[in-house]
Write an enzyme that holds these catalytic residues in place. Structure first.
Site, PDB file in Angstrom:
ATOM      1  N   TYR A 128       0.876  -1.191  -0.023  1.00 40.00           N
ATOM      2  CA  TYR A 128      -0.131  -0.159   0.109  1.00 40.00           C
ATOM      3  C   TYR A 128       0.812   1.157   0.005  1.00 40.00           C
ATOM      4  O   TYR A 128       1.814   1.391   0.865  1.00 40.00           O
ATOM      5  CB  TYR A 128      -0.778  -0.105   1.212  1.00 40.00           C
ATOM      6  CG  TYR A 128      -1.819   1.258   1.263  1.00 40.00           C
ATOM      7  CD1 TYR A 128      -2.876   1.232   0.420  1.00 40.00           C
ATOM      8  CD2 TYR A 128      -1.637   2.133   2.382  1.00 40.00           C
ATOM      9  CE1 TYR A 128      -3.773   2.332   0.394  1.00 40.00           C
ATOM     10  CE2 TYR A 128      -2.653   3.261   2.246  1.00 40.00           C
ATOM     11  CZ  TYR A 128      -3.723   3.292   1.272  1.00 40.00           C
ATOM     12  OH  TYR A 128      -4.489   4.459   1.297  1.00 40.00           O
ATOM     13  N   ASP A 214       9.261   3.174   0.002  1.00 38.21           N
ATOM     14  CA  ASP A 214       8.272   3.810   1.009  1.00 38.21           C
ATOM     15  C   ASP A 214       8.374   3.380   2.472  1.00 38.21           C
ATOM     16  O   ASP A 214       8.305   2.334   2.634  1.00 38.21           O
ATOM     17  CB  ASP A 214       6.862   3.524   0.433  1.00 38.21           C
ATOM     18  CG  ASP A 214       5.862   3.752   1.015  1.00 38.21           C
ATOM     19  OD1 ASP A 214       5.761   4.447   2.177  1.00 38.21           O
ATOM     20  OD2 ASP A 214       4.607   3.845   0.570  1.00 38.21           O
ATOM     21  N   LYS A 242       3.934   9.483   8.827  1.00 35.46           N
ATOM     22  CA  LYS A 242       3.464   9.007  10.293  1.00 35.46           C
ATOM     23  C   LYS A 242       4.437   9.523  11.404  1.00 35.46           C
ATOM     24  O   LYS A 242       4.084  10.443  11.838  1.00 35.46           O
ATOM     25  CB  LYS A 242       3.597   7.359  10.183  1.00 35.46           C
ATOM     26  CG  LYS A 242       2.541   6.757   9.387  1.00 35.46           C
ATOM     27  CD  LYS A 242       2.264   5.429   9.441  1.00 35.46           C
ATOM     28  CE  LYS A 242       1.419   4.892   8.342  1.00 35.46           C
ATOM     29  NZ  LYS A 242      -0.089   4.845   8.460  1.00 35.46           N
TER      30      LYS A 242
HETATM   31  N1  PMP Z   1       2.671   4.159   2.290  1.00 29.88           N
HETATM   32  C1  PMP Z   1       2.490   3.311   3.356  1.00 29.88           C
HETATM   33  C2  PMP Z   1       3.554   2.237   3.451  1.00 29.88           C
HETATM   34  C3  PMP Z   1       1.568   3.392   4.225  1.00 29.88           C
HETATM   35  O1  PMP Z   1       1.363   2.455   5.382  1.00 29.88           O
HETATM   36  C4  PMP Z   1       0.492   4.566   4.182  1.00 29.88           C
HETATM   37  C5  PMP Z   1      -0.538   4.643   4.855  1.00 29.88           C
HETATM   38  N2  PMP Z   1      -0.689   3.489   6.019  1.00 29.88           N
HETATM   39  C6  PMP Z   1       0.788   5.229   2.959  1.00 29.88           C
HETATM   40  C7  PMP Z   1       1.756   5.384   2.128  1.00 29.88           C
HETATM   41  C8  PMP Z   1      -0.003   6.369   2.976  1.00 29.88           C
HETATM   42  O2  PMP Z   1      -0.122   7.614   3.910  1.00 29.88           O
HETATM   43  P1  PMP Z   1      -1.380   8.521   4.446  1.00 29.88           P
HETATM   44  O3  PMP Z   1      -2.248   7.599   5.081  1.00 29.88           O
HETATM   45  O4  PMP Z   1      -0.720   9.397   5.252  1.00 29.88           O
HETATM   46  O5  PMP Z   1      -1.731   8.936   3.029  1.00 29.88           O
END
Ligand code: PMP
Length: 400
Positions: A128, A214, A242
């Site tokens: 994700y 990521d 985060k």
């Molecule tokens: N990349 C990863 C690996 C994530 O876990 C998340 C959200 N859990 C995101 C991107 C997207 O971040 P956001 O919810 O702050 O848009």
């Protein structure tokens, strides 16, 4: 509100029952509006490595709020956060702050496309990367929970941990970037196979493809330098979120100086934000990173996760763990990618979730998520989780 929630992963559709509405968080615990208290293993989906309402984070927010909430002009907190990120994360030479992980991914991939002059992207099934259109193909997290998938023409998808498949997707030399969670954490936690990340680096170098890590979850959670420090692989670009906002909305992308010089106003790749580098979010993030740097809590966090792993020993389940990140899969067959994650018994997970909730433990309401620990998960909190697992795990898994 669609589904009654501001983000689908908060809904309880996959596990049954009603979502708990939270009115308070304190350390390792959350309290709902009916006054029930839970040990929290969601921890704002990994944003809170120090637990809820850590005094130093609260004080930093209070102090900055008194000075104003947003200026729309440069300020010191964003400068200090940028400097701290560049100092701690090996590959990040320059960084741009944004407001979410999604926004950071979108911006990094726009940059990768401009820098390479290529359109196609490669991602891994079950990963994700936020809700940017090209990243919705075979997405993990809420997309996996809800069984949503879309084919995106410009996005190639291959299985996580399948280096040969990634290599062949890159062979045509038309892919701008490979984006990877170095430890996958949105199909549940799936560590990289030995050599996988290094192999991706080599395949990218051979084909002129940019490697994007990521690290929205792994950044400052596995180590101060992120997963890239743990595995010794240097990506071209890194995406963060985060933890660097200490529980306030934030994201960041950064990496090679020559690439970041292409971002406006220095270069032609446009990306902007009214609230980007928000002083309160940056103050909360800085306070969080300062405590992490001072206390270096990573061995302790990992030991806490090991305790939970041991509490499940003997049950016919799979526990995947990387550092303090872990997931219990309701299958004994091992999980190395999205297909094997999907062979987990989702009904058994739903029963376990309900039983743990009744025992006062708030697990992520989906099989396809990581469990998040914090430094506030002390002996008392871990003991409560252990007792709840001991009372429920065998009974529920045995009833499969
Ligand atoms: N990349 C990863 C690996 C994530 O876990 C998340 C959200 N859990 C995101 C991107 C997207 O971040 P956001 O919810 O702050 O848009």
């Amino acid at each position: 509100m669609p589904g009654g929630v501001s983000s689908p992963v908060r809904a309880f559709g996959a596990v049954g029952g009603s979502p708990r509405f939270i009115r308070r968080g304190e350390g390792a615990f959350v309290e709902d509006v009916d006054g029930r208290r839970y040990v929290d293993l969601v921890m704002s989906w990994g944003a809170l490595p120090l637990g809820h309402a850590h005094p130093e984070v609260v004080e930093a927010v209070r102090r900055q709020a008194e000075l104003g909430t947003s200026y729309g002009a440069p300020s010191e907190p964003e400068l200090q956060l940028a400097e701290t990120i560049c100092r701690l994360v090996p590959s990040i030479e320059r960084v741009r702050l944004v407001n979410s992980g999604t926004e950071a991914v979108m911006s990094a991939l726009r940059l990768a496309r401009s820098a390479t002059g290529r359109r196609r992207l490669l991602k891994f099934a079950g990963a994700y990367h936020g809700h940017y259109d090209p990243m919705l193909a075979a997405g993990g997290s809420g997309l996996a929970t809800l069984g949503l998938d879309s084919t995106v023409e410009e996005t190639a998808v291959v299985p996580f941990n399948d280096l040969a498949a990634a290599r062949s997707a890159l062979a045509g030399g038309d892919v701008a970037a490979v984006i990877v969670e170095p430890v996958a954490a949105n199909m549940g936690v799936v560590p990289p196979a030995p050599g996988f990340l290094r192999g991706l680096r080599a395949a990218c170098d051979e084909t002129g493809t940019l490697l994007v890590f990521d690290e929205v979850i792994t950044g400052f959670r596995l180590d101060l330098g992120g997963a890239q420090a743990v595995f010794g692989v240097r990506p071209d670009l890194t995406v963060l979120g985060k933890i660097i906002g200490g529980g306030l909305p934030v994201g960041a992308y950064g990496g090679r100086a020559d690439l970041m010089a292409m971002i406006a106003p220095e270069g032609p790749v446009y990306q902007a934000g009214t609230l980007s580098g928000n002083p309160i979010a940056c103050a909360a993030g800085l306070a969080t990173l300062a405590v992490l740097e001072r206390e270096q809590p990573y061995a302790g966090l990992e030991a806490a996760a090991e305790r939970l792993q041991e509490a499940c020993a003997g049950a016919p389940v799979t526990i995947n763990r990387a550092g303090s990140l872990l997931t219990l899969f309701c299958t004994a067959d091992g999980v190395t990618d999205y297909d094997s994650a999907r062979r987990s018994d989702l009904e058994a997970f739903a029963r376990l979730h309900g039983a743990m909730l009744a025992a006062g433990v708030y697990l992520p309401p989906s099989q396809f998520e990581g469990w998040f620990l914090s430094t506030a998960h002390d002996d008392e909190a871990l003991g409560l989780i252990e007792i709840a697992l001991a009372q429920n795990l065998e009974r529920i898994i045995a009833a499969r």
